[in-house]
Each structure stands twice: as C-alpha cells, then as structure tokens.
Design a protein around this motif. Structure first.
Motif, short mmCIF file in Angstrom:
data_model
loop_
_atom_site.label_atom_id
_atom_site.label_comp_id
_atom_site.label_asym_id
_atom_site.label_seq_id
_atom_site.Cartn_x
_atom_site.Cartn_y
_atom_site.Cartn_z
N LEU A 398 0.82 -1.20 0.00
CA LEU A 398 0.00 0.00 0.00
C LEU A 398 0.86 1.26 0.00
CD1 LEU A 398 -2.80 1.31 0.18
CD2 LEU A 398 -2.67 1.08 2.68
N VAL A 399 1.91 1.24 0.79
CA VAL A 399 2.81 2.41 0.82
C VAL A 399 3.47 2.61 -0.54
CG1 VAL A 399 4.98 3.25 1.80
CG2 VAL A 399 3.23 2.30 3.30
N TRP A 400 3.84 1.50 -1.21
CA TRP A 400 4.48 1.63 -2.54
C TRP A 400 3.51 2.25 -3.54
CZ3 TRP A 400 3.63 -0.75 -7.36
CH2 TRP A 400 4.64 -0.56 -8.29
N LEU A 401 2.22 1.80 -3.52
CA LEU A 401 1.21 2.37 -4.42
C LEU A 401 0.99 3.85 -4.13
CD1 LEU A 401 -1.40 -0.54 -4.46
CD2 LEU A 401 0.18 0.10 -6.28
N LEU A 402 0.96 4.19 -2.84
CA LEU A 402 0.78 5.62 -2.48
C LEU A 402 1.96 6.46 -2.97
CD1 LEU A 402 -0.69 5.26 1.12
CD2 LEU A 402 -1.90 5.95 -0.94
N LYS A 404 3.79 5.88 -5.63
CA LYS A 404 3.63 6.06 -7.07
C LYS A 404 2.56 7.11 -7.37
CE LYS A 404 6.62 3.16 -8.61
NZ LYS A 404 7.78 3.65 -9.39
N ALA A 405 1.43 7.04 -6.65
CA ALA A 405 0.37 8.05 -6.87
C ALA A 405 0.87 9.44 -6.51
CB ALA A 405 -0.86 7.69 -6.03
N LEU A 406 1.65 9.55 -5.44
CA LEU A 406 2.18 10.85 -5.05
C LEU A 406 3.13 11.40 -6.11
CD1 LEU A 406 2.47 13.06 -2.92
CD2 LEU A 406 4.29 11.70 -1.85
N GLU A 407 3.98 10.54 -6.68
CA GLU A 407 4.89 11.00 -7.74
C GLU A 407 4.11 11.48 -8.95
OE1 GLU A 407 7.50 7.85 -8.59
OE2 GLU A 407 8.63 7.98 -6.69
N ALA A 408 3.05 10.73 -9.35
CA ALA A 408 2.24 11.16 -10.50
C ALA A 408 1.55 12.48 -10.20
CB ALA A 408 1.21 10.08 -10.82
N ALA A 409 1.03 12.66 -8.97
CA ALA A 409 0.37 13.93 -8.62
C ALA A 409 1.36 15.08 -8.63
CB ALA A 409 -0.29 13.79 -7.25
N GLN A 410 2.53 14.85 -8.11
CA GLN A 410 3.55 15.91 -8.12
C GLN A 410 3.93 16.29 -9.55
OE1 GLN A 410 6.72 14.43 -5.76
NE2 GLN A 410 5.75 14.94 -3.78
N LEU A 411 4.10 15.28 -10.42
CA LEU A 411 4.43 15.59 -11.81
C LEU A 411 3.31 16.38 -12.48
CD1 LEU A 411 6.35 15.21 -14.19
CD2 LEU A 411 5.20 13.06 -14.69
N GLU A 412 2.04 16.00 -12.23
CA GLU A 412 0.91 16.73 -12.81
C GLU A 412 0.85 18.15 -12.25
OE1 GLU A 412 -3.95 16.17 -13.30
OE2 GLU A 412 -2.74 14.72 -12.17
#
Length: 1000
Positions: A398-402, A404-412
């Motif tokens: 779960l932490v790994w998925l979070l 990845k989602a955080l990196e995508a949000a930061q990039l966006e």
C-alpha cells in the motif's frame, strides 16, 4: 581441545628439530645429537684415502663415528669412562628440568648412517661398509665397521646424481659424481628407496646452506613427531615418502655387530692396510679400557617419556601409582567451521553426571497439563506472528502504491504550475508541444521495447527447442551407456569365471592345456610386477630430474648475477684505464714538463700501447668487426693517434658492457612485446613506435621494421609497378647507362673498412652495382651522384635483399630528402648547410662565435654528413640507430644529430685555439663518440624545441636567397662571357690591321 594440544606439540617439536618459522631446516638440526655423535671426518681437509704418513695424524682427531681421540680427550673433551656417573646425574637433572618446562619433547633427528654393501676391487666383489653422512661438506664417509677411527674413503654428494638399475640385483643403486660412480647395495628394496630419498634431502639442504637461501621444497617441511622421515604428502614428491626401515640403518645399527662375510678376510681392505691396522689397534684399546666405550657412539640413553600428569616425585619413583587429577582447566569453545563464535573465549565446566541425572528426573515428573498449555500458547503465538507478517507485507504494498500516486500527482502539479506560469499563449503552446514530443518519444521507446521483447521471446523459444534436443541426446547417450555397462558386466563375469575355473576355460579354448594356461598366468603376473617396477623407477627418476633441474636453475641464476657483476667490474676497469691513458695524453701534450718527466711519460705510453685488450681473459672478448661487418675500433695511420685509438677502444668496451644489462635487454623485451603477434605489414605510425625507433631497433627486428617503413613510403609507386626492379635490371643489361663508368669506379671506394665490401670479388659488390644501375634508370634526372653508393650499401647490409635495398634507396632519395638534393647543382644540400648554421647560432652561440673567431667553416665537415646520412662518420651501432629514426621521421633527424655531435664535444672544441687543429679535430671527432645513449638524449631532449614548421620556413628562406645568388652569379658569368668575346674581337681587328700595314 585435542586439536589445540596437537598443534602446540607440533610447533614445539618443530622448534626442537631446528627448523625456522617457515618450515625450512636450519643448521641447528645437527646439534640434536649428543656431542660424540657429531662426526668430524679428516676427509673435510684432505682426500678420503690416507697414506702411511698422515694416518697417525688423522688417528688423533676423531674416529669414523665421531668419537674423540685420546689426544683430544686429554685436551678438554672428557672421556666417557672418567665421568660416567656425573654425566648420568647431570643428564637426569637436565631431563627433569625440561620435563617441568614443557609437557612433551620430541626425540632427536635420526642421523643418516648404516651398513651397505659396496662394490669395489678388481674382482668387483661386495664388501660390507659402515656409511655415515657428514653435513658440513655434504660427504658420505664409509668405514669397515661402526667402531673404526679412520674412514676408508668418501663420496662427494654436492654434485652427485642418484639412480638404480631396474634389472639389477635387489637393493642396488648408484651414486655418480664427476670423478667416479659408486655402486652400493642395501639389504632390501625398501632400505634402498630410503637411502635414495634421504640422500636427495641432504643434497638439497647442503645447497641451501651454501647459497644462504631458504628454498621452499618438499624436504623443507616439518617432520612429523620428530622422526627423520620426510612428510608423507608434498606437491613436489613423485614417490611416497619411505619411513626408516628396521635393520642395518640408523643409530641403533651401530650397536649391532657388523655383518659377517663368507670369507674371513673378504671384508679386509687391501687398498688401505695402514688404516685397517690403525682401526684394529684402536678397537682393542677401547675394549680393554672400558666396557662403556665399546658401545657405539650412536648409543643414547633416553629417559622415560614424561606425561602431563606426572610430578617430580613420580619421575623419581615411577612405580608409585597416581590417579590422574580431575581436569579443572576450562575448555575453549569453537564452532565446527574453525571460526571464532561470539561466545568464544568463555569457559565452562562440564556438569557432573549427578546433576544431569537430576535434571532428567525433574523433566520427567513435569505435569502433562502444563506441557499442553505451553504448546497451545506457542501455536497461538506462531499464528499471530504469521498474521502480523502478512499485514506488514500488505502495508508495504500500500505504501508503494501511495508513493507512485504521489509522484504522479507531483508531476501533474508541476506541469500545471509551468502551464499557468506562462506569460503568453505562445509559451503555453510551446510547452504543450514539448509535452507532446515527450509523449511521442515515450511511445517510440515503448514500441522499441515491445519489438525487443518479441525478439527475446523468439530467442527463448529457440533455446527451449535447443534444450529439448539436448535432452533427447542425453537420453540416447544414457541408453547407450547403459547398454555398454551391461556388456562390460557380462564380460567381467566371464573373465571372473575363467579365472576361478581353469578347467572350464581349458574346455572352451580348443583343447588348451592346463600347463600352458598356468604359464600364461605366471607371465601375466611377471609382466604386472615389471610394470610396477618400471612405474616406481620412473617416479624416482622424475623426482631426481626435478631436483636436478631446480638446482641447475638456481645455479644459472647465480651464474647470471655473477656475470653481471663481472661485466660491471670489467667496465669500471676499462673506464679507469681509459682515464689513465687520457691523463698520459694530456701530460704528453703539456709543454711544462722537464725532459726527464717527458721521457717517463713516453715510456708509460709505450708500455700502455704494448698491452692488448685480449691479453686478459674477459667475459666477452673484443671483436674486430660487428654483425654487419663494420670495424668496431678504427685504425689511425698517424702514430700520435694510436693512444687515442686505445682510449676509444676502452670506452667502447665499457659502454658495451654497461649497455648490455642496462639498456639492450629491456629494449629487446619492449620490442618483442610491441611486435609480438603483429603481422609483418601491420605496423602503424604511433607515438610508441616513434619512441622505440629513437631508442634503436634491435638487430633481430631491424630488417622487418625497415621493410615496413620503406614499403609505407613507396607503396603507391610499387603498386603501379610491382616488377619494377626486375625490369630496370634487364634494361641496364641491354642498354648501359652513361653513369655506369662512374658507378664502376666508386664501387671499390664503398665502405672500405667493411668486411663484405673489402674484397674486389665480393658478391655484395656485384649486388650493389646492380642496385645503382637500376636506380640510374629509375631516376634519369639524377642518374648517379657520389654518395648514393654508400646509402645503397647500408640498405643492402641491413635488408640483405637487392630489391628491398633498391626501394630503400628510392625512398631516401625521392621521398625523404628534399628535391634537388642529389642533382648536379646540389642546391638543396647547400640550403641545409645554411639552415644548420642558423640552428647552431641559436642552440650553441659560444661554439658559433669560436668558429667565427678562427674562420672555421663547418659546412666543409658537415656537408658529407647530410649527403650520406653520417655513413663512415659515426660508429656502426650509433649510425644504425640514427638511420632507424631517419627512415621514420625524415631529415629533421639529421639536423638533430648534427647539432648533438657538436654539443657532445663542445668543451673539447672550445679548448682548441688553432685553425688547423680545429679542422684536424673535426675530421675524426665523430668516430671517438662511444656513448650512443648520451648522444641520443642530447639529440632528442637537449635540442628541443625543434619544430618541423620552423625547419621548412628556414629552408624556403635560404632557398630563395641561394637562388638569387645563383641568378646574380649566372648574370655575372654571361656578362663576363660577352666582355671576353668583345675583347677577343677587338684584339683580332688590331692583329688584322697590323698585318695589312706590314703587307703595304
């Protein structure tokens, strides 16, 4: 615990045996025997066979086994009968002290001695002799009995080889040295192998003692349990190490009576009657004096072995029983792998049996309910642990998925921020285009990865197919192997049946008789025994060859080092003698000496000139000619120059000796490494090749390197005309060239001091003539010029091929040298002389001013240097080194070496203040240079910087000036011709008018 004590005992025994820390035997090993066992034979100083004159002297020294004589006993060596009780008490006290210091003590090293049969005499009969080994000089002495005083002879072992015949008598072996071969025979085969191995060991130890080295060898390892045998396993051994066989070997054999011969006097030595009488008298004397002295010198009373549980009182009275004490020393913990565990070093005591029984009883009476409760609780805890581990794993995912989602949000977020921060629409459009390009690039990479994945899948399928095929092959091979195994088993059963039932075999072999079958069996067994004997002999001979090879290699290395030292000392001697002759030369030229002193100096010079370099034995005798036929030491016709010639010869000798070890061998290794594995035409220009060529090419590689350089410079011309040389030779035969007469005249002036050109009928002169005639048709503009014969001669000596020498001459004249260098005007040669003067003014201003002061024109000397590239101006070794760099780099090398020659002798030239003497010195000073390495360093280091661009600019400048001077000279010549013609016409008119007046 047991391993620890064993290792400690092994180290203690190694120290007691006299071995160094590395396991090599030291000289202290000889002191392990009692004093009377150290043999000092008279053969150490004189020959092994004594005469009547010296037998009495040797009798007063020691006996054959090392017993002190009567005189020596009276001088301070105590007699055994006089101090038996004191020695025994002191020996017991010493053994008690040693027993208190260490728990175990290794016995002394077994001395190599024993009875052997020796073959000798005119009838080649066998006689029993007592042999003992002397360590100082590695000699094997032999006596009639072990109690004899004087030896009958000795065998030198330091240069001996060992072997034994296969079909000889059992136990027979040979010891062969440069003087003779000794034939000995042991009691059996085992004793023979023991003697041979021990003799090899002694020979190797003696070699180590002489050289002072610690050579690692199988015989240098520690001996187990203090015995005299070799270790049983060693990488250098070819045979299993033999243990000391019982019987007529070792110190115990000295106490036994000597073996009896068949005839009473057959053991008596007729060759040494005086020694026999002396030994007999000595034996009788000692029998009467004391019963203790009748024992062998090898007899040694050994105290009973000491154990760790023995006390001093126990050693005094060993009959008192003492129970071993309970061990209270803590045991050390060690893991099975031999590594130190965290708890290592702690001590623990073993629990008593009573405590262990108590523990087992308490565990047996434990209630069953408590055990069941404990097991249920353990099961629950394990289940809870498993559930917690699964939960932790899920939380990690779960932490790994979070993340990845955080990196995508930061990039966006970053992209939106950049888009909103743009000031105008143009920047926003550019940002969008940039993102589209990135998306397109990622799409392309994705497609490439898909294609690569497909390729990997295909290759994986191919490999799977290949693996399946291999598995099928393995299955087939296994089936074939099984079938072969079955056949082998059947045949083995048949052979076993034949061996167990000969009668059945007789019935199945077409009536073969039983006697014949048994005979074949015996022959087979004999052949097997012979094979085993050959194997053993082969192993022993291999070990002997191996040891002799190692000894030879060590001797070769020592000889090489001594040769280097001798060469260095001889070079130093030549240098000192050269300086001495130089001092005599200066004294001869000095004008401040009195007449008596001048006479003394002249006598010293005459004595020095009378001596020859070959009078003293030298490592490398001075040769008159080198490998190419050049004379190494030049001849001077003037009487005053003979002293200078000898000085030069000594300097050349010293430089050659020093260069042989310091420069030639490392350079040869570098060239071998550079050219190793390269084809003949695969050399390419590089800084490394340039450096190696400047250092000089060894004679072994010079033809190959020169061919490559010449082919690189004439490749285009040779490709257009592959058979050019043969065509030109045919043309010179059919139509003679106009320069052929001049070529014929210059042939006999070419390298007159060289052996290959000295004879008028030499085939080398004919080859040189064909080369020059072919070149005259190759270059009609030049035809032939004086000096080309020397260039072609050098190329012919090195390349040893007419065609290669011809192309080398073409490369020098047409590609390396400037245009018009060898034409009739020699204009390019004159330009180089002016350029050389400019460089001399810059590099050596003092020398240039000195030449101008005394009106010396160096071009009169240097013109021939440039025209023939120093041929017949430098010693051959330096000349060829100059040519090595000249063929690769070009004419710049000539300038470098010309300046280096003047720099080398600058101080000597500055000390001459007479015009004639300067010219006389400049004519021959180049031949007195002997240090080629120093000259090369000056040329390529001290003359820097030396850019080629500057040389070209200077040539262009002086060429224009020289051409202008030549045009002025031609104009003056034309004007002079015109004036001369007019003057002749006027004179003719005057003569005609006077003749008319006379007619009137």
């Amino acid at each position: 615990m047991a391993c620890y004590y064993l290792e400690k005992e092994f180290k203690t025994s190694s120290v007691m045996e006299g071995e160094d820390p590395e396991g090599n035997p030291s000289t202290a090993s000889s002191h392990s025997l009692p004093p009377q066992a150290e043999a000092v034979s008279p053969a150490d100083e004189d020959d092994c066979i004594t005469t009547g004159r010296n037998s009495e002297e040797t009798a007063t020294r020691t006996n054959g086994m090392g017993q002190p004589s009567q005189d020596h006993q009276s001088e301070g060596v105590p007699a055994k009968t006089a101090a038996t009780d004191n020695n025994q008490s002191q020996f017991a006290t010493t053994m008690d002290n040693q027993a208190q210091q260490q728990p175990t003590e290794s016995p002394s090293i077994t001395k190599l001695c024993g009875y052997l049969l020796k073959q000798g005499g005119p009838l080649k009969s066998w006689k029993w002799r007592w042999f003992t080994y002397e360590e100082k000089k590695s000699q094997l002495f032999y006596y009639r009995t072990a109690q004899d005083v004087t030896s009958l002879g000795r065998i030198e072992l330091c240069r001996a080889t060992f072997g034994y015949p296969l079909h000889g008598e059992q136990g027979t072996f040979h010891i062969q040295n440069p003087e003779r071969t000794f034939v000995l025979k042991a009691d059996n085969q085992e004793a023979m192998m023991y003697w041979l191995q021990q003799l090899q060991l002694k020979r190797w130890q003696h070699r180590d003692q002489l050289t002072g080295e610690s050579t690692r060898h199988c015989t240098d390892h520690q001996r187990p349990e203090g015995q005299g045998e070799l270790p049983t396993s060693c990488p250098d051994d070819f045979l299993p190490t033999m243990k000391t066989p019982p019987g007529l070997l070792g110190e115990e054999a000295a106490n036994l009576p000597a073996p009896q011969q068949r005839a009473p006097l057959s053991n008596f030595s007729l060759k040494h009657p005086l020694i026999e009488i002396q030994n007999s008298v000595h034996s009788l004397f000692y029998k009467r004096s004391s019963q203790e002295l009748s024992r062998s010198v090898f007899h040694l009373e050994v105290p009973p072995p000491w154990t760790p549980y023995q006390t001093a009182q126990d050693r005094i009275d060993p009959r008192t029983p003492v129970d071993p004490p309970t061990p209270t020393t803590p045991l050390l913990l060690a893991d099975p792998a031999g590594e130190r565990s965290p708890g290592e070093g702690r001590s623990f005591t073993c629990p008593s049996p009573r405590i262990r029984r108590k523990t087992r009883g308490s565990s047996a009476t434990m209630p069953a309910a408590l055990r069941e409760a404990a097991s249920d609780k353990t099961t629950c805890l394990q289940q809870e642990k498993h559930m917690l581990a699964e939960e932790v794993k899920a939380q990690k995912e779960l932490v790994w998925l979070l993340h990845k989602a955080l990196e995508a949000a930061q990039l966006e977020k970053r992209t939106c921020t950049e888009f909103l921060a743009a000031e105008c629409e143009q920047e926003r459009l550019e940002l969008l285009r940039h993102r589209e390009r990135q998306a397109a690039d990622l799409q392309g990479r994705l497609e490439e990865l898909k294609v690569e994945a497909e390729g990997l899948r295909a290759s994986l399928a191919q490999r799977d197919t290949h693996v399946a095929e291999l598995k099928e092959n393995v299955t087939l091979m296994m089936a074939k192997n099984n079938s072969k195994q079955e056949v082998i088993l059947k045949l083995s059963e048949q052979v076993a049946a034949c061996m167990t039932d000969p009668r059945r075999t007789m019935s199945t072999t077409n009536g073969l008789e039983a006697l014949t079958f048994h005979q074949l069996q015996e022959d087979t067994e004999n052949l097997k025994d012979d094979i085993e004997a050959y194997k053993i002999q082969n192993k022993f001979l291999n070990s002997e060859i191996y040891q002799l090879t190692k000894l030879w290699r060590n001797s070769s290395e020592q000889e090489k080092s001594l040769m280097v030292k001798c060469a260095y000392l001889e070079a130093r001697n030549c240098q000192i003698e050269s300086r001495y002759l130089g001092v005599l030369r200066k004294l001869q030229e000095s004008k401040a000496l009195e007449p008596g002193q001048r006479e003394a100096v002249r006598n010293l010079i005459e004595d020095a000139l009378k001596g020859d370099l070959n009078d003293v034995l030298k490592l490398n005798p001075v040769r008159e000619h080198d490998e190419y036929g050049f004379k190494i030491i030049p001849d001077y016709e003037v009487e005053d120059m003979k002293l200078l010639a000898k000085i030069q010869a000594l300097e050349i000798r010293s430089h050659n000796l020093l260069r042989q070890e310091a420069g030639v061998k490392p350079l040869l290794d570098r060239w071998a490494q550079y050219l190793g594995g390269r084809p003949a035409d695969d050399l390419c220009p590089s800084p490394e090749l340039k450096f190696l060529l400047r250092c000089g090419v060894p004679r072994e590689y010079r033809p190959r390197v020169w061919r490559w350089v010449v082919r690189a410079r004439t490749r285009s011309l040779r490709e257009r005309h592959p058979d050019r040389y043969e065509q030109l030779c045919q043309k010179s035969l059919t139509s003679p060239h106009q320069a052929s007469r001049q070529i014929q005249l210059d042939l006999h002036r070419t390298l007159t001091t060289n052996q290959r050109f000295s004879s008028p009928s030499s085939p080398t002169l004919q080859q040189l003539q064909r080369i020059l005639l072919a070149f005259s048709w190759q270059n009609p503009t030049i035809g032939y010029c004086q000096g080309l014969n020397r260039l072609a001669a050098i190329a012919l000596l090195v390349l040893e091929s007419e065609e290669d020498a011809f192309w080398c001459l073409v490369a020098v004249v047409e590609t390396i040298m400037p245009q018009d260098y060898y034409t009739k005007t020699l204009i390019a040669s004159q330009v180089d002389q002016r350029v050389l003067k400019d460089f001399m003014a810059e590099k050596m201003p003092r020398l240039t001013a000195h030449f101008e002061e005394h009106s010396v024109d160096v071009s009169l000397i240097t013109f021939s240097w440039f025209l023939v590239v120093f041929v017949e101006s430098l010693p051959s070794d330096i000349l060829l080194r100059v040519w090595d760099a000249f063929l690769y780099e070009g004419t710049k090398v000539i300038f470098r070496y010309a300046l280096a020659l003047f720099k080398y002798k600058e101080e000597d030239i500055l000390n001459i203040h007479d015009n004639v003497e300067i010219y006389q010195y400049l004519r021959f000073f180049t031949k007195t240079i002997s240090d080629g390495r120093k000259l090369t360093n000056i040329a390529f280091s001290d003359m820097n910087p030396f850019p080629m661009k500057l040389l070209k600019n200077r040539r262009v400048l002086h060429l224009e000036r020289l051409q202008g001077e030549l045009r002025e000279l031609e104009a003056q010549q034309r004007e002079f011709v015109t004036e001369s013609a007019e003057r002749k016409d006027k004179d003719l008119d005057t003569i005609l008018v006077s003749e008319d007046d006379e007619d009137l």
